[in-house]
Design a protein around this motif. Structure first.
Motif, short mmCIF file in Angstrom:
data_model
loop_
_atom_site.label_atom_id
_atom_site.label_comp_id
_atom_site.label_asym_id
_atom_site.label_seq_id
_atom_site.Cartn_x
_atom_site.Cartn_y
_atom_site.Cartn_z
N LEU A 292 1.91 12.47 -3.00
CA LEU A 292 3.19 11.58 -3.17
C LEU A 292 3.20 10.44 -2.09
O LEU A 292 2.32 10.40 -1.38
CB LEU A 292 4.29 12.59 -3.03
CG LEU A 292 4.18 13.66 -1.74
CD1 LEU A 292 4.57 12.79 -0.35
CD2 LEU A 292 5.08 14.81 -1.79
N TYR A 293 4.11 9.61 -2.37
CA TYR A 293 4.54 8.58 -1.24
C TYR A 293 5.93 8.26 -1.13
O TYR A 293 6.74 8.61 -2.08
CB TYR A 293 3.63 7.33 -1.78
CG TYR A 293 4.28 6.51 -2.77
CD1 TYR A 293 5.03 5.46 -2.53
CD2 TYR A 293 3.98 6.84 -4.05
CE1 TYR A 293 5.72 4.78 -3.51
CE2 TYR A 293 4.37 6.13 -4.92
CZ TYR A 293 5.18 4.99 -4.86
OH TYR A 293 5.73 4.15 -5.86
N GLY A 294 6.17 7.72 0.11
CA GLY A 294 7.45 7.47 0.37
C GLY A 294 7.63 6.83 1.58
O GLY A 294 6.87 7.19 2.42
N SER A 295 8.75 6.46 1.95
CA SER A 295 9.26 5.91 3.19
C SER A 295 11.09 6.04 3.53
O SER A 295 11.68 5.96 2.26
CB SER A 295 8.85 4.54 3.62
OG SER A 295 9.61 3.64 3.54
N PRO A 296 11.60 6.15 4.70
CA PRO A 296 13.15 5.78 4.86
C PRO A 296 13.50 4.09 4.40
O PRO A 296 14.56 4.18 4.19
CB PRO A 296 13.18 5.87 6.19
CG PRO A 296 12.04 6.70 6.88
CD PRO A 296 10.90 6.18 5.88
N SER A 301 16.37 7.68 -4.27
CA SER A 301 16.08 8.10 -5.34
C SER A 301 16.64 9.67 -5.80
O SER A 301 16.63 10.24 -4.69
CB SER A 301 14.77 7.63 -5.81
OG SER A 301 13.71 8.40 -5.11
N ASP A 302 16.21 10.04 -6.72
CA ASP A 302 16.39 11.46 -6.83
C ASP A 302 15.29 12.38 -6.24
O ASP A 302 15.35 13.57 -5.87
CB ASP A 302 16.46 11.82 -8.52
CG ASP A 302 17.32 11.48 -9.06
OD1 ASP A 302 18.42 11.29 -8.54
OD2 ASP A 302 17.38 11.06 -10.28
N PHE A 303 14.28 11.54 -5.88
CA PHE A 303 13.05 12.37 -5.32
C PHE A 303 12.91 12.09 -3.78
O PHE A 303 12.99 10.82 -3.63
CB PHE A 303 11.53 11.97 -5.79
CG PHE A 303 10.51 12.58 -4.89
CD1 PHE A 303 10.26 13.88 -5.14
CD2 PHE A 303 10.01 11.72 -4.51
CE1 PHE A 303 9.24 14.38 -4.46
CE2 PHE A 303 8.46 12.40 -3.65
CZ PHE A 303 8.31 13.65 -3.78
N SER A 304 12.74 12.98 -2.94
CA SER A 304 12.75 12.61 -1.45
C SER A 304 12.08 13.98 -0.85
O SER A 304 11.64 14.94 -1.50
CB SER A 304 14.13 12.48 -0.57
OG SER A 304 14.74 13.76 -0.77
N LYS A 321 12.09 12.70 9.20
CA LYS A 321 12.96 11.77 8.46
C LYS A 321 12.59 11.84 6.82
O LYS A 321 11.87 12.00 6.59
CB LYS A 321 12.44 10.06 8.88
CG LYS A 321 12.63 9.85 10.43
CD LYS A 321 12.36 8.36 10.75
CE LYS A 321 12.45 8.25 12.27
NZ LYS A 321 11.95 6.94 12.53
N THR A 322 13.84 11.66 6.38
CA THR A 322 13.87 11.57 4.75
C THR A 322 13.33 10.31 4.28
O THR A 322 13.41 9.22 4.53
CB THR A 322 15.45 11.65 4.11
OG1 THR A 322 16.14 12.87 4.97
CG2 THR A 322 15.44 11.77 2.71
N CYS A 323 12.46 10.73 3.32
CA CYS A 323 11.52 9.66 2.69
C CYS A 323 11.85 9.57 1.23
O CYS A 323 11.98 10.50 0.60
CB CYS A 323 9.93 9.82 3.01
SG CYS A 323 9.46 9.61 4.67
N TYR A 324 11.87 8.48 0.70
CA TYR A 324 12.30 8.36 -0.69
C TYR A 324 11.00 7.55 -1.43
O TYR A 324 10.15 6.75 -0.83
CB TYR A 324 13.48 7.54 -0.99
CG TYR A 324 14.66 8.09 -0.61
CD1 TYR A 324 15.15 9.10 -1.30
CD2 TYR A 324 15.19 7.73 0.82
CE1 TYR A 324 16.54 9.67 -0.93
CE2 TYR A 324 16.30 8.34 1.40
CZ TYR A 324 16.76 9.47 0.64
OH TYR A 324 18.03 9.64 1.18
#
Length: 405
Positions: A292-296, A301-304, A321-324
């Motif tokens: 998966l990948y993400g950042s603040p 989005s629906d995925f975090s 921290k919450t990442c999207y």
């Protein structure tokens, strides 16, 4: 009408074919026409470690060192060190790469020398400030064994450790035996070629990001292309895998490092590892590392997910921290170095000025990739810029292949 002699020979052939199938780690050739027509002819893969009749005679009456970690196992899960000691091989020292002998340390974490609690053997770290064994650390060693599970990516540092071990063996007149293992990404050759000015421990040779070679083949290339310091060459013996070709699927029996927990992560590793040179998390500190990948800074989005400390990631990127972003854990296996997630993340981040960091160029092996993404060049055009380099590399690698093209 079939004669009795023909019938007997046919039955005997079938029996022998069944018996010949090995009982080691499973691997099947994807889409093999021969296998579909006659499944009896496809035996199971044996790693170099399991091909022990080929290397045990070379170790007799020798004082041996061994470069290995938790991946150095036989098909029955016996560790190679324990197997060799059981065969009365005189193992003097263990040399451990990044993540340590037991494979539990963080990426980039300093590994200290020590002693294996099970065998009492001294452990020499080949990471941090001591990437290349020193002459005094090789004192008394007649022969060196190298057994690490690679994943086929230029920046996976086990092939960098291989380089330095080969160099040290050449300089100290020590024979090196590489026990080969399948490359789980062995059918993929893709990515930009590393440029000499960007050489580092995460990229030491002018090859693409995904090189499509086993570690034994790669050792032959290092030697043959005279990439070692001053063009020296080591006395190299590669113990091949049996019943293997690079188009086979291969599932690793143990994690090759703490943050590659399964086949999906290993397949996506090269594509998502480029995020290490950005402000994007690729799942360290979750239970879906490199899936998966993400950042603040990406759109909500629906995925975090929220990264947190865990085995192999004591202080992950965006800790707490919450990442999207996107969950890639269920997508189909990729067959190339995927850029679409990197490009999408850059285009949608709210903080483009801090997206890339200096490490990105080391991972890419060139400044061009970052420049291409920043200027909005299409993925198709980026890939076109790799074509000549990949074609030249394929021509060079032919001389070193063991398992077909």
């Amino acid at each position: 009408m079939i004669s009795n002699s023909v019938l007997k020979n046919t039955v005997l052939f079938l029996v022998l074919s069944i018996v010949s199938c090995g009982n080691s780690i499973k691997g099947r050739e994807a889409g093999s026409k021969n296998q579909e027509e006659n499944p009896l002819i496809t035996a199971e893969i044996k790693t170099g470690a399991d091909n022990y009749t080929a290397y045990l005679p070379l170790l007799k009456n020798k004082k041996a060192g061994i470069v290995t970690n938790q991946t150095g196992i036989l098909s029955d899960k016996t560790h190679l060190v324990d197997f060799l000691l059981g065969k009365k091989i005189d193992i003097q020292k263990i040399y451990a790469p990044e993540h340590g002998f037991r494979g539990t340390a963080d990426a980039g974490e300093l590994i200290k020398d020590g002693k294996d609690t099970k065998t009492g053997l001294p452990i020499i770290s080949l990471y941090g400030n001591n990437k290349k064994p020193k002459p005094e650390q090789l004192a008394g060693i007649d022969i060196m064994i190298f057994d690490l599970q690679d994943v086929g990516a230029r920046f996976y540092t086990y092939i960098s450790s291989l380089h330095y071990v080969m160099e040290a063996c050449a300089e100290n007149n020590i024979q090196l035996i590489v026990l080969d293992r399948p490359n789980p990404n062995g059918s993929i050759i893709d990515g930009p070629i590393l440029e000499k000015e960007h050489t580092s421990f995460v990229g030491m040779h002018p090859i693409p990001v995904l090189h499509g070679m086993t570690i034994g083949e790669y050792a032959k290339m290092i030697n043959g292309e005279k990439w070692l310091k001053n063009g020296v060459q080591c006395k190299l013996t590669v113990i091949p895998c049996l019943n293997y070709n690079r188009n086979m699927t291969y599932s690793l029996p143990v994690k090759p490092s703490p943050n590659l927990p399964n086949d999906q992560a290993i397949n996506l590793y090269a594509s998502l590892c480029l995020f290490e040179g950005t402000n994007i998390s690729m799942g360290r500190g979750t239970d879906k590392q490199f899936q998966l990948y993400g950042s603040p800074f990406l759109p909500k989005s629906d995925f975090s997910f929220v990264p947190g400390p865990n085995l192999g990631a004591k202080d992950p990127t965006h800790n707490g921290k919450t990442c999207y972003g996107e969950d890639l854990s269920k997508i189909e296996k990729v067959k190339q170095l995927e850029l679409k997630w990197l490009i999408k993340a850059y285009q949608t981040t709210s903080d483009k000025s801090k997206f890339f960091n200096d490490f990105f160029t080391k991972l890419a092996g060139t400044k061009k990739l970052q420049q291409q993404i920043e200027t909005g060049i299409s993925e198709k055009e980026i890939r076109k810029s790799w074509e000549k380099g990949i074609a030249d590399f394929k021509t060079m690698r032919k001389a070193y292949l063991i398992y077909g093209e």
